[in-house]
Design a protein around this motif. Sequence first.
Motif, PDB file in Angstrom:
ATOM      1  N   ALA A  28      24.271  73.744  -9.730  1.00 13.13           N
ATOM      2  CA  ALA A  28      23.534  74.834 -10.364  1.00 13.13           C
ATOM      3  C   ALA A  28      22.194  74.343 -10.907  1.00 13.13           C
ATOM      4  CB  ALA A  28      24.382  75.448 -11.479  1.00 13.13           C
ATOM      5  N   ARG A  29      22.178  73.133 -11.468  1.00 12.72           N
ATOM      6  CA  ARG A  29      20.906  72.582 -11.953  1.00 12.72           C
ATOM      7  C   ARG A  29      19.950  72.349 -10.798  1.00 12.72           C
ATOM      8  NH1 ARG A  29      24.041  68.364 -15.947  1.00 12.72           N
ATOM      9  NH2 ARG A  29      24.425  69.855 -17.669  1.00 12.72           N
ATOM     10  N   LEU A  30      20.476  71.877  -9.675  1.00 18.24           N
ATOM     11  CA  LEU A  30      19.630  71.707  -8.486  1.00 18.24           C
ATOM     12  C   LEU A  30      19.090  73.045  -8.020  1.00 18.24           C
ATOM     13  CD1 LEU A  30      18.458  70.035  -6.181  1.00 18.24           C
ATOM     14  CD2 LEU A  30      20.662  70.239  -5.001  1.00 18.24           C
ATOM     15  N   GLY A  31      19.923  74.078  -8.041  1.00 20.98           N
ATOM     16  CA  GLY A  31      19.446  75.408  -7.676  1.00 20.98           C
ATOM     17  C   GLY A  31      18.358  75.891  -8.601  1.00 20.98           C
ATOM     18  N   LEU A  32      18.498  75.641  -9.901  1.00 20.15           N
ATOM     19  CA  LEU A  32      17.466  76.021 -10.861  1.00 20.15           C
ATOM     20  C   LEU A  32      16.156  75.291 -10.588  1.00 20.15           C
ATOM     21  CD1 LEU A  32      16.972  77.758 -13.389  1.00 20.15           C
ATOM     22  CD2 LEU A  32      17.702  75.808 -14.771  1.00 20.15           C
ATOM     23  N   VAL A  33      16.255  74.021 -10.196  1.00 24.50           N
ATOM     24  CA  VAL A  33      15.060  73.249  -9.835  1.00 24.50           C
ATOM     25  C   VAL A  33      14.361  73.874  -8.638  1.00 24.50           C
ATOM     26  CG1 VAL A  33      14.322  71.043  -8.847  1.00 24.50           C
ATOM     27  CG2 VAL A  33      15.835  71.074 -10.831  1.00 24.50           C
ATOM     28  N   LEU A  34      15.132  74.277  -7.632  1.00 24.15           N
ATOM     29  CA  LEU A  34      14.527  74.888  -6.448  1.00 24.15           C
ATOM     30  C   LEU A  34      13.819  76.195  -6.785  1.00 24.15           C
ATOM     31  CD1 LEU A  34      17.366  74.282  -3.812  1.00 24.15           C
ATOM     32  CD2 LEU A  34      15.196  73.063  -4.021  1.00 24.15           C
ATOM     33  N   VAL A  35      14.413  76.984  -7.660  1.00 25.14           N
ATOM     34  CA  VAL A  35      13.793  78.256  -8.032  1.00 25.14           C
ATOM     35  C   VAL A  35      12.443  78.018  -8.707  1.00 25.14           C
ATOM     36  CG1 VAL A  35      14.043  80.343  -9.413  1.00 25.14           C
ATOM     37  CG2 VAL A  35      16.022  79.398  -8.240  1.00 25.14           C
ATOM     38  N   LEU A  36      12.355  77.005  -9.562  1.00 23.28           N
ATOM     39  CA  LEU A  36      11.151  76.760 -10.350  1.00 23.28           C
ATOM     40  C   LEU A  36      10.097  75.949  -9.617  1.00 23.28           C
ATOM     41  CD1 LEU A  36      12.871  75.899 -13.752  1.00 23.28           C
ATOM     42  CD2 LEU A  36      11.510  77.937 -13.275  1.00 23.28           C
ATOM     43  N   ALA A  37      10.459  75.285  -8.525  1.00 23.53           N
ATOM     44  CA  ALA A  37       9.567  74.290  -7.938  1.00 23.53           C
ATOM     45  C   ALA A  37       8.468  74.880  -7.065  1.00 23.53           C
ATOM     46  CB  ALA A  37      10.381  73.284  -7.119  1.00 23.53           C
ATOM     47  N   PHE A  38       8.666  76.074  -6.515  1.00 25.70           N
ATOM     48  CA  PHE A  38       7.767  76.539  -5.459  1.00 25.70           C
ATOM     49  C   PHE A  38       6.724  77.551  -5.908  1.00 25.70           C
ATOM     50  CE2 PHE A  38      11.527  75.009  -3.233  1.00 25.70           C
ATOM     51  CZ  PHE A  38      10.947  74.219  -2.254  1.00 25.70           C
ATOM     52  N   GLN A  39       6.759  78.000  -7.139  1.00 21.23           N
ATOM     53  CA  GLN A  39       5.737  78.932  -7.611  1.00 21.23           C
ATOM     54  C   GLN A  39       4.530  78.147  -8.134  1.00 21.23           C
ATOM     55  OE1 GLN A  39       8.330  81.436 -10.198  1.00 21.23           O
ATOM     56  NE2 GLN A  39       7.544  83.133  -8.993  1.00 21.23           N
ATOM     57  N   VAL A  40       3.743  77.616  -7.205  1.00 26.08           N
ATOM     58  CA  VAL A  40       2.638  76.721  -7.550  1.00 26.08           C
ATOM     59  C   VAL A  40       1.291  77.314  -7.154  1.00 26.08           C
ATOM     60  CG1 VAL A  40       4.082  74.659  -7.393  1.00 26.08           C
ATOM     61  CG2 VAL A  40       2.883  75.485  -5.356  1.00 26.08           C
ATOM     62  N   GLY A  41       1.231  78.640  -6.992  1.00 30.81           N
ATOM     63  CA  GLY A  41       0.012  79.251  -6.495  1.00 30.81           C
ATOM     64  C   GLY A  41      -1.205  78.993  -7.357  1.00 30.81           C
ATOM     65  N   GLU A  42      -1.073  79.167  -8.681  1.00 32.58           N
ATOM     66  CA  GLU A  42      -2.227  78.943  -9.557  1.00 32.58           C
ATOM     67  C   GLU A  42      -2.658  77.478  -9.542  1.00 32.58           C
ATOM     68  OE1 GLU A  42       0.577  80.342 -10.456  1.00 32.58           O
ATOM     69  OE2 GLU A  42       0.216  82.344 -11.277  1.00 32.58           O
ATOM     70  N   ALA A  43      -1.671  76.564  -9.609  1.00 33.29           N
ATOM     71  CA  ALA A  43      -2.012  75.139  -9.565  1.00 33.29           C
ATOM     72  C   ALA A  43      -2.650  74.774  -8.229  1.00 33.29           C
ATOM     73  CB  ALA A  43      -0.751  74.305  -9.812  1.00 33.29           C
ATOM     74  N   PHE A  44      -2.172  75.371  -7.142  1.00 39.59           N
ATOM     75  CA  PHE A  44      -2.759  75.108  -5.822  1.00 39.59           C
ATOM     76  C   PHE A  44      -4.213  75.544  -5.776  1.00 39.59           C
ATOM     77  CE2 PHE A  44      -3.797  77.339  -1.810  1.00 39.59           C
ATOM     78  CZ  PHE A  44      -4.021  76.231  -1.014  1.00 39.59           C
ATOM     79  N   ILE A  45      -4.534  76.708  -6.320  1.00 44.46           N
ATOM     80  CA  ILE A  45      -5.912  77.204  -6.313  1.00 44.46           C
ATOM     81  C   ILE A  45      -6.820  76.252  -7.086  1.00 44.46           C
ATOM     82  CG2 ILE A  45      -7.417  79.053  -7.096  1.00 44.46           C
ATOM     83  CD1 ILE A  45      -5.850  79.753  -4.618  1.00 44.46           C
ATOM     84  N   VAL A  46      -6.363  75.793  -8.250  1.00 44.45           N
ATOM     85  CA  VAL A  46      -7.174  74.882  -9.064  1.00 44.45           C
ATOM     86  C   VAL A  46      -7.360  73.543  -8.346  1.00 44.45           C
ATOM     87  CG1 VAL A  46      -7.271  73.634 -11.257  1.00 44.45           C
ATOM     88  CG2 VAL A  46      -6.481  76.003 -11.208  1.00 44.45           C
ATOM     89  N   ALA A  47      -6.262  73.004  -7.783  1.00 45.15           N
ATOM     90  CA  ALA A  47      -6.361  71.731  -7.064  1.00 45.15           C
ATOM     91  C   ALA A  47      -7.239  71.870  -5.824  1.00 45.15           C
ATOM     92  CB  ALA A  47      -4.970  71.248  -6.683  1.00 45.15           C
ATOM     93  N   LEU A  48      -7.150  73.001  -5.151  1.00 40.51           N
ATOM     94  CA  LEU A  48      -7.995  73.233  -3.972  1.00 40.51           C
ATOM     95  C   LEU A  48      -9.467  73.260  -4.358  1.00 40.51           C
ATOM     96  CD1 LEU A  48      -8.118  73.943  -0.935  1.00 40.51           C
ATOM     97  CD2 LEU A  48      -7.943  76.351  -1.595  1.00 40.51           C
ATOM     98  N   ALA A  49      -9.789  73.925  -5.457  1.00 35.80           N
ATOM     99  CA  ALA A  49     -11.180  73.951  -5.917  1.00 35.80           C
ATOM    100  C   ALA A  49     -11.663  72.555  -6.288  1.00 35.80           C
ATOM    101  CB  ALA A  49     -11.303  74.895  -7.114  1.00 35.80           C
ATOM    102  N   ALA A  50     -10.799  71.767  -6.917  1.00 38.05           N
ATOM    103  CA  ALA A  50     -11.180  70.403  -7.286  1.00 38.05           C
ATOM    104  C   ALA A  50     -11.420  69.549  -6.039  1.00 38.05           C
ATOM    105  CB  ALA A  50     -10.091  69.776  -8.153  1.00 38.05           C
ATOM    106  N   ARG A  51     -10.593  69.744  -5.021  1.00 35.80           N
ATOM    107  CA  ARG A  51     -10.765  68.971  -3.778  1.00 35.80           C
ATOM    108  C   ARG A  51     -12.046  69.374  -3.054  1.00 35.80           C
ATOM    109  NH1 ARG A  51     -12.343  66.767  -0.320  1.00 35.80           N
ATOM    110  NH2 ARG A  51     -11.361  65.779   1.503  1.00 35.80           N
ATOM    111  N   ILE A  52     -12.327  70.668  -2.983  1.00 29.63           N
ATOM    112  CA  ILE A  52     -13.528  71.129  -2.286  1.00 29.63           C
ATOM    113  C   ILE A  52     -14.790  70.688  -3.028  1.00 29.63           C
ATOM    114  CG2 ILE A  52     -14.806  73.209  -1.632  1.00 29.63           C
ATOM    115  CD1 ILE A  52     -12.149  74.549  -1.060  1.00 29.63           C
ATOM    116  N   ALA A  53     -14.701  70.529  -4.351  1.00 26.29           N
ATOM    117  CA  ALA A  53     -15.874  70.144  -5.144  1.00 26.29           C
ATOM    118  C   ALA A  53     -16.282  68.691  -4.925  1.00 26.29           C
ATOM    119  CB  ALA A  53     -15.596  70.381  -6.627  1.00 26.29           C
ATOM    120  N   ILE A  54     -15.417  67.876  -4.331  1.00 23.54           N
ATOM    121  CA  ILE A  54     -15.779  66.475  -4.070  1.00 23.54           C
ATOM    122  C   ILE A  54     -16.835  66.432  -2.970  1.00 23.54           C
ATOM    123  CG2 ILE A  54     -14.928  64.236  -3.274  1.00 23.54           C
ATOM    124  CD1 ILE A  54     -12.231  64.946  -4.447  1.00 23.54           C
ATOM    125  N   PRO A  55     -17.979  65.784  -3.190  1.00 17.46           N
ATOM    126  CA  PRO A  55     -19.043  65.769  -2.174  1.00 17.46           C
ATOM    127  C   PRO A  55     -18.570  65.174  -0.857  1.00 17.46           C
ATOM    128  CG  PRO A  55     -19.863  64.985  -4.287  1.00 17.46           C
ATOM    129  CD  PRO A  55     -18.370  65.097  -4.415  1.00 17.46           C
TER     130      PRO A  55
END
Length: 281
Positions: free
Chosen positions: A140-167
């Motif tokens: 059950a704890r592993l299942g809870l980890v899976l539920v929480l692990a994949f909602q990374v949309g906001e973090a992905f957008i921020v990391a993507l902007a940081a990567r694109i900003a590198i010259p």
Amino acid sequence: MPYLLGSLLLVLAPLAVAAALAFTDYFGFRAPEFTGVDNLARLAGDRMFWDAVGISALVAVVVVPLRLLLAVGAALLLARRRGARTAVGRAAAYLPSAIPDAAWALLWLWILNPLYGPLPALLGALGVPDPGFLTTPWGARLGLVLVLAFQVGEAFIVALAARIAIPVRLHEAIEVEGGSAWFAMTRVTLPLMAPIVIVLAVRDVVVVMQNSFVPALLVTGGDPANATLTAPLLIYRRAFEYGELGYASTLSVTLLVLTGVAAALPLWLASRLAARQRTRA
């Protein structure tokens, strides 16, 4: 000014009320009765709450690195490429965060179902033992980890902007000098993205510690044997099932303080690493 007013009305004022109720005996049917530090004394011996905090911390220790790995990894893969497949990949990385938390939890309740869920069926077809996502404590704890692990949309957008900003010229210079892609990623890309990754780590600690309520309630219900009874779910039960609003406020403020301490750990580790690098230099 609108932001400050919104913060005052929606954050600071409720926090002040909760802090005041933390020192009262209040069930919602009569005026709060001031009890001093009685709730704090009860809190010190409340084993169920500290067990719930431990479960929340355990989940955060596993989920936060996974979320960072997924967000930063997707950003590195999808930063410079163009085309339909890149657009689809970026949309897929953000899509889980666009789904409401309750709908996302119910989706995973179906995925993890031991009778007809696709994930246990897939593991069985591959000959992998079923961990018992909803029926055993660690499953059950592993299942809870899976539920929480994949909602990374906001973090992905921020990391993507940081990567694109590198010259681009920095990576072009490495290519001219004959440097490998691994050298460019470990010596240029990730160090330049490190401040953003630290901010994302602090954010994810807060998100995982505070937002584990919905999946714990809808997917596991805190079971089996309270194995997934996280601190937010326990506070909810104290407040709205047992009506102990005063004591629930004490637990809520305590969790806020503990979350702040946990969120400060990435900043402390980053400062130590920076100091060590300056010493070596």
